[in-house]
Design an enzyme around this catalytic site. Structure first.
Site, short mmCIF file in Angstrom:
data_model
loop_
_atom_site.label_atom_id
_atom_site.label_comp_id
_atom_site.label_asym_id
_atom_site.label_seq_id
_atom_site.Cartn_x
_atom_site.Cartn_y
_atom_site.Cartn_z
N ARG A 53 0.80 -1.22 0.00
CA ARG A 53 0.00 0.00 0.00
C ARG A 53 0.84 1.27 0.00
NH1 ARG A 53 -2.83 -3.85 1.94
NH2 ARG A 53 -0.84 -4.39 2.84
N THR A 54 1.79 1.34 0.93
CA THR A 54 2.51 2.60 1.11
C THR A 54 3.27 2.93 -0.17
OG1 THR A 54 2.68 2.14 3.46
CG2 THR A 54 4.17 3.80 2.58
N LYS A 82 25.99 -5.27 -1.42
CA LYS A 82 27.45 -5.16 -1.51
C LYS A 82 28.03 -4.45 -0.30
CE LYS A 82 27.18 -4.61 -6.53
NZ LYS A 82 27.36 -3.62 -7.61
N ARG A 103 11.60 3.60 3.69
CA ARG A 103 11.15 2.63 4.71
C ARG A 103 12.34 1.76 5.05
NH1 ARG A 103 5.84 -1.07 4.59
NH2 ARG A 103 5.01 0.93 5.24
N HIS A 131 5.38 6.21 11.42
CA HIS A 131 4.88 6.04 10.06
C HIS A 131 3.88 7.20 9.83
CE1 HIS A 131 3.60 4.34 6.38
NE2 HIS A 131 3.26 3.12 6.76
C1 NCD Z 1 1.85 -1.01 8.29
C2 NCD Z 1 3.35 -0.83 8.45
O1 NCD Z 1 4.12 -1.11 7.52
O2 NCD Z 1 3.72 -0.35 9.51
N1 NCD Z 1 1.46 -1.21 6.97
C3 NCD Z 1 1.17 -0.10 6.22
O3 NCD Z 1 2.01 0.71 5.93
N2 NCD Z 1 -0.11 0.05 5.86
C4 NCD Z 1 1.27 -1.97 9.23
C5 NCD Z 1 1.79 -3.38 9.31
O4 NCD Z 1 2.72 -3.78 8.61
O5 NCD Z 1 1.22 -4.13 10.11
#
Ligand code: NCD
Length: 317
Positions: A53-54, A82, A103, A131
């Site tokens: 999703r993100t 590497k 991320r 997040h």
């Molecule tokens: C979440 C995350 O990556 O923190 N997912 C997201 O970005 N919608 C929640 C999760 O992984 O449980």
């Protein structure tokens, strides 16, 4: 260091949040109004952890603003294997892109990386840390379904490792909310987060529980989370709590008819599919809201005057 990195939700004042949500609502109603706004702009995606999703909603958002993305791809196919450091990777990719989305499994990595770059950097999840863009779409969804003031919310599941929970809890202290945190003792909110929340919201709005039962009838929103298996140092510890805090139609019999059920997704088994077709379910709508909200954020971060005013709090300084 520029002032428009978005690292934690602590940076977001009520005014910041309202600006972003109002603008996201405008874009949601008429996305074509901005379809050329960022023609030629490139967003760099650096995902050192899995994402559906993100990553895809950032990509969609950038493209809907007329721009494009460059994607580091999987860690396995990048020079990280590497031995390249995160600092070097972000310094290289900032030369290809006008903004970066990162991320990473290590908490604090986004703050560290932001110190090496001059383009805006958005934290899309740093380990069990924060997040903040998930929080913005969570707030958007809460506002649409229940309103953000005079809100009673239950946040349930893995409150220890769940970064979406940490970011959301801080952001909600800007509003008149009662937050109930429901988890097994071993997955309670980190004590420093509880301390901070008490400081920010005079303590009256924060409660911790081990059972959903007592608070469920009073809730406007129930925010369910996945147990973050990948963050447990010991698989046995995960097995002890796996499968706890699941909800199904029978659970919700005790809830208000107006209860909104949210989840950042992906879900494993926390919400029974039978809830999907009920009026309670808002989690797919929540995921869809990622696009207008990220469009609004990117447009503010990338606008010519540079400073999107996202440093109202103590987040990234
Ligand atoms: C979440 C995350 O990556 O923190 N997912 C997201 O970005 N919608 C929640 C999760 O992984 O449980």
């Amino acid at each position: 260091m520029r002032h428009d990195h978005l690292i934690t939700s602590k940076q977001l004042s009520r005014a910041n949040i309202e600006t972003i949500l109002d603008y996201a609502a405008e874009l949601d109603a008429d996305p074509s109004a901005v379809s050329d706004r960022h023609a030629g702009t490139v967003l760099g995606l650096l995902f050192f952890e899995p994402s559906t999703r993100t990553k895809m909603s950032f990509e969609t958002a950038m493209k809907r603003l007329g721009g494009d993305v460059v994607d580091m791809g999987s860690v396995e196919s990048s020079s990280v294997t590497k031995g390249e450091t995160l600092a070097d990777t972000v310094r290289v990719i900032e030369g290809y892109a006008d903004a970066l989305v990162l991320r990473h499994p290590k908490q604090g990595s986004a703050t560290m990386a932001s110190e090496f770059v001059d383009v805006p950097l958005v934290n899309a999840g740093d380990g069990a840390g924060h997040h903040p863009t998930q929080t913005m779409l969570d707030l958007y969804t809460i506002r649409e379904n229940a309103g953000l003031d005079d809100l009673t919310i239950g946040i349930m599941g893995d409150l220890k490792y769940g970064r979406t929970v940490h970011s959301l809890a801080y952001a909600l202290t800007n509003f008149d909310t009662r937050q109930h945190f429901i988890s097994p003792e071993s997955l309670q909110l980190p004590r420093e987060v509880v301390y901070d929340l008490h400081q920010q919201q005079d303590g009256t709005g924060i409660r911790e529980h081990e059972s959903l039962e007592d608070v469920l009838p009073s809730l406007d929103v129930l925010y369910v989370t996945r147990i973050q298996r990948e963050r447990f140092p010991d698989e046995n510890e995960y097995q002890k709590v796996a499968g706890e805090y699941q909800i199904d139609a029978a659970t919700l019999e005790a809830a208000s008819d107006d209860l909104t059920v949210m989840h950042p997704l992906p879900r494993v088994d926390e919400i029974a599919p039978e809830i999907d077709e009920t009026d309670h379910a808002a989690y797919f709508e929540q995921a869809h809201n990622g696009v207008p909200v990220r469009m609004a954020l990117l447009d503010l971060l990338l606008s010519d005057d540079g400073d999107a005013g996202l440093t109202g709090g103590d987040g990234d300084e």
